[in-house]
Design an enzyme around this catalytic site. Structure first.
Site, PDB file in Angstrom:
ATOM      1  N   LYS A 189      -8.797  96.429  66.104  1.00  0.00           N
ATOM      2  CA  LYS A 189      -8.074  97.461  65.338  1.00  0.00           C
ATOM      3  C   LYS A 189      -6.617  97.536  65.783  1.00  0.00           C
ATOM      4  CE  LYS A 189     -11.153 100.554  66.570  1.00  0.00           C
ATOM      5  NZ  LYS A 189     -12.282  99.755  67.041  1.00  0.00           N
ATOM      6  N   ALA A 244     -11.055 104.005  74.689  1.00  0.00           N
ATOM      7  CA  ALA A 244     -10.524 102.916  73.861  1.00  0.00           C
ATOM      8  C   ALA A 244      -9.441 102.163  74.638  1.00  0.00           C
ATOM      9  CB  ALA A 244      -9.919 103.483  72.589  1.00  0.00           C
ATOM     10  N   HIS A 253      -6.505  98.757  73.811  1.00  0.00           N
ATOM     11  CA  HIS A 253      -6.187  97.502  73.153  1.00  0.00           C
ATOM     12  C   HIS A 253      -4.912  96.889  73.685  1.00  0.00           C
ATOM     13  CE1 HIS A 253      -4.822 100.671  70.284  1.00  0.00           C
ATOM     14  NE2 HIS A 253      -3.704 100.022  70.462  1.00  0.00           N
ATOM     15  N   GLN A 302     -13.137 103.217  68.801  1.00  0.00           N
ATOM     16  CA  GLN A 302     -14.560 102.859  68.795  1.00  0.00           C
ATOM     17  C   GLN A 302     -14.967 102.403  67.385  1.00  0.00           C
ATOM     18  OE1 GLN A 302     -13.919 106.217  70.407  1.00  0.00           O
ATOM     19  NE2 GLN A 302     -13.284 104.866  72.032  1.00  0.00           N
TER      20      GLN A 302
HETATM   21  P1  IMP Z   1     -18.233 106.647  76.157  1.00  0.00           P
HETATM   22  O1  IMP Z   1     -17.442 106.643  74.897  1.00  0.00           O
HETATM   23  O2  IMP Z   1     -17.394 106.307  77.387  1.00  0.00           O
HETATM   24  O3  IMP Z   1     -19.017 107.908  76.357  1.00  0.00           O
HETATM   25  O4  IMP Z   1     -19.325 105.467  76.053  1.00  0.00           O
HETATM   26  C1  IMP Z   1     -20.381 105.520  75.119  1.00  0.00           C
HETATM   27  C2  IMP Z   1     -20.665 104.157  74.515  1.00  0.00           C
HETATM   28  O5  IMP Z   1     -19.583 103.769  73.702  1.00  0.00           O
HETATM   29  C3  IMP Z   1     -20.830 103.036  75.548  1.00  0.00           C
HETATM   30  O6  IMP Z   1     -21.779 102.107  75.058  1.00  0.00           O
HETATM   31  C4  IMP Z   1     -19.462 102.397  75.583  1.00  0.00           C
HETATM   32  O7  IMP Z   1     -19.510 101.055  76.019  1.00  0.00           O
HETATM   33  C5  IMP Z   1     -19.067 102.507  74.119  1.00  0.00           C
HETATM   34  N1  IMP Z   1     -17.612 102.517  73.908  1.00  0.00           N
HETATM   35  C6  IMP Z   1     -16.760 103.529  74.134  1.00  0.00           C
HETATM   36  N2  IMP Z   1     -15.511 103.186  73.813  1.00  0.00           N
HETATM   37  C7  IMP Z   1     -15.567 101.936  73.350  1.00  0.00           C
HETATM   38  C8  IMP Z   1     -14.580 101.032  72.817  1.00  0.00           C
HETATM   39  O8  IMP Z   1     -13.390 101.333  72.684  1.00  0.00           O
HETATM   40  N3  IMP Z   1     -15.047  99.807  72.446  1.00  0.00           N
HETATM   41  C9  IMP Z   1     -16.359  99.462  72.533  1.00  0.00           C
HETATM   42  N4  IMP Z   1     -17.303 100.270  73.003  1.00  0.00           N
HETATM   43  C10 IMP Z   1     -16.916 101.496  73.412  1.00  0.00           C
END
Ligand code: IMP
Length: 439
Positions: free
Chosen positions: A16, A39, A41, A223
């Site tokens: 993205k 996130a 990038h 995400q």
């Molecule tokens: P959290 O957002 O840190 O609570 O993580 C929850 C889930 O979302 C986990 O499986 C993370 O690996 C995934 N996740 C969170 N942010 C990203 C992102 O930017 N890219 C890919 N996966 C993400």
């Protein structure tokens, strides 16, 4: 108008950043609407690498209005560090706006995220441990601390004390941690408040004003659809809504402000963290794909799980986001892999076939992809810039995806560089394409 939303159509990391960066050049406002520094990038501009976690990368265009909307959760330490890093590289930050209503990630959210994952043991979600879930939980519990609270020490201290109270039990192991001292926490956040004050604004009004004077607003999602707390693979999801509908809630725009919705997908699939992944590839082939695609997390460095493109999930994402366009990234990574597989249905544990994305978690957990095979290609496509110059097998692959998902492809990524993009006819005719073509 126009309002253009960019969302992830898979499990994240679809690229993205690069597409937003491309479209941001001619946008009047770029606004992030959910997520936080989970996130990340990387942008490459003129051979120079830039890493972003919170600030829209549009900030690299001098004076560009870039907002962090009310739906984002902000760790002010990360934000001030990001600002210092950009300032040190002489980036003009005058266009930055931070919503006064966005919620703040507090030191106890980080501790709770770590402790929560540790407690879950084998059942853990694999969060980024950035405090995202606990922060959104406090928001929903109405115990959140918002950006505007940093500007009033008395209010801030009262709110932190109230937020800490119900967490005493969970935080007991950290009772002596200096990070949890009420007075020093208050002072630390007041200091962040002073440092961020010049950027704090009513970002909803800025969004409305830009739309009302016919400016282009780019709504930047983080995400992705399958990590959506309502519509993703719960509980293996993030704690916000990365789907397109959330662009409105997280920015203050209304549904009729949105004109185009672009869903990003890789030409294959990746996922970080735990949870169902019906098209996952194990073994040497998967390892090869991971290396070819450099599939390691920007935020956590974790190796990503990899698999074939999942058209069942993608069609679900197209419906839920009402996608107007698909952007397919990393098509070049599939070069030289031989016959390619595309998942067109799922096969359940008892042999049942599912054409649609199953709502029931047990069904989904036991599902594996059922595939059609398409010819691969060996030609180097990284220098291709027009659809016509793509090898026939590549065009067939793209046509199959677009037909199955029922959404036209507007943009194709053929390499990591900013210029390694192929616009299709549908892409050039879109509002997003026309904005870029005006350069
Ligand atoms: P959290 O957002 O840190 O609570 O993580 C929850 C889930 O979302 C986990 O499986 C993370 O690996 C995934 N996740 C969170 N942010 C990203 C992102 O930017 N890219 C890919 N996966 C993400």
């Amino acid at each position: 108008m126009p309002g253009i939303v960019i969302v992830g159509a898979q499990w994240g990391d679809e690229g993205k950043g690069k597409v937003v960066d491309l479209l941001a050049e001619n946008a009047d406002l770029v606004i992030r609407f959910q997520g936080g520094n989970n996130a990340g990038h990387t942008i490459v501009r003129d051979g120079v690498e830039w890493k972003f976690h919170l600030i829209p990368s549009g900030i690299l265009y001098p004076g560009k209005l870039c907002a962090i909307g009310n739906g984002v959760v902000i760790d002010p330490k990360v934000l001030t560090d990001e600002l210092d890093g950009l300032r040190a590289r002489s980036v003009d930050l005058s266009g930055l706006r931070v919503s006064a209503n966005a919620h703040l990630i507090m030191p106890y959210h980080l501790l709770l995220d770590h402790a929560g994952e540790a407690r879950l043991g084998k059942l853990q979600i694999g969060t980024t441990r950035r405090g995202i879930g606990p922060c959104y939980a406090d928001k929903a519990s109405r115990l959140g601390i918002r950006v505007q609270d940093m500007l009033d020490e008395k209010i801030l201290k009262k709110k932190i004390a109230a937020a800490l109270e119900p967490k005493r039990l969970s935080l007991r192991p950290f009772a002596k941690s200096p990070e949890l001292d009420l007075q020093s926490m208050t002072e630390e956040y007041v200091t962040y408040g002073h440092r961020l004050e010049q950027y704090i604004a009513d970002t909803s009004r800025i969004t409305w004003d830009t739309l009302d004077r016919d400016g282009t607003v780019l709504f930047e999602g983080a995400q992705a659809t399958m990590l959506d707390i309502d519509h993703g693979t719960y509980p293996f999801v993030t704690s916000s809504n990365p789907v397109a509908a959330s662009a409105c809630i997280g920015s203050g725009a209304g549904p009729r402000d949105i004109d185009e919705i672009w869903g990003l997908t890789k030409a294959y699939t990746t996922r970080v963290g735990a949870g169902p992944f019906p098209t996952e590839l194990d073994g040497a082939f998967g390892d090869g794909l991971r290396e070819a695609g450099h599939e390691y997390g920007t935020t956590t460095g974790r190796p990503r799980r990899v698999g074939w493109i999942d058209l069942v999930a993608l069609r679900y994402a197209a419906r839920i986001n009402t996608l107007t366009h698909l952007a397919i990234t990393k098509l070049d990574v599939l070069t030289g892999l031989g016959t390619l597989r595309v998942c067109t249905s799922y096969r359940g544990a008892d042999g049942a076939s599912f054409a649609n994305f199953p709502y029931h978690q047990s069904v989904l957990h036991q599902s594996v992809g059922a595939y059609e095979e398409l010819s691969g290609w060996d030609e180097d496509i990284t220098q291709v810039r027009t659809e016509e110059d793509l090898p026939a097998a590549t065009r067939d692959y793209l046509a199959f995806v677009a037909d199955f998902v029922g959404v036209p492809i507007g943009l194709i990524g053929v390499g990591p560089g900013r210029d390694q993009i192929v616009w299709t006819g549908a892409g050039r005719d879109s509002l997003a394409g026309r904005a870029v073509a005006q350069v």
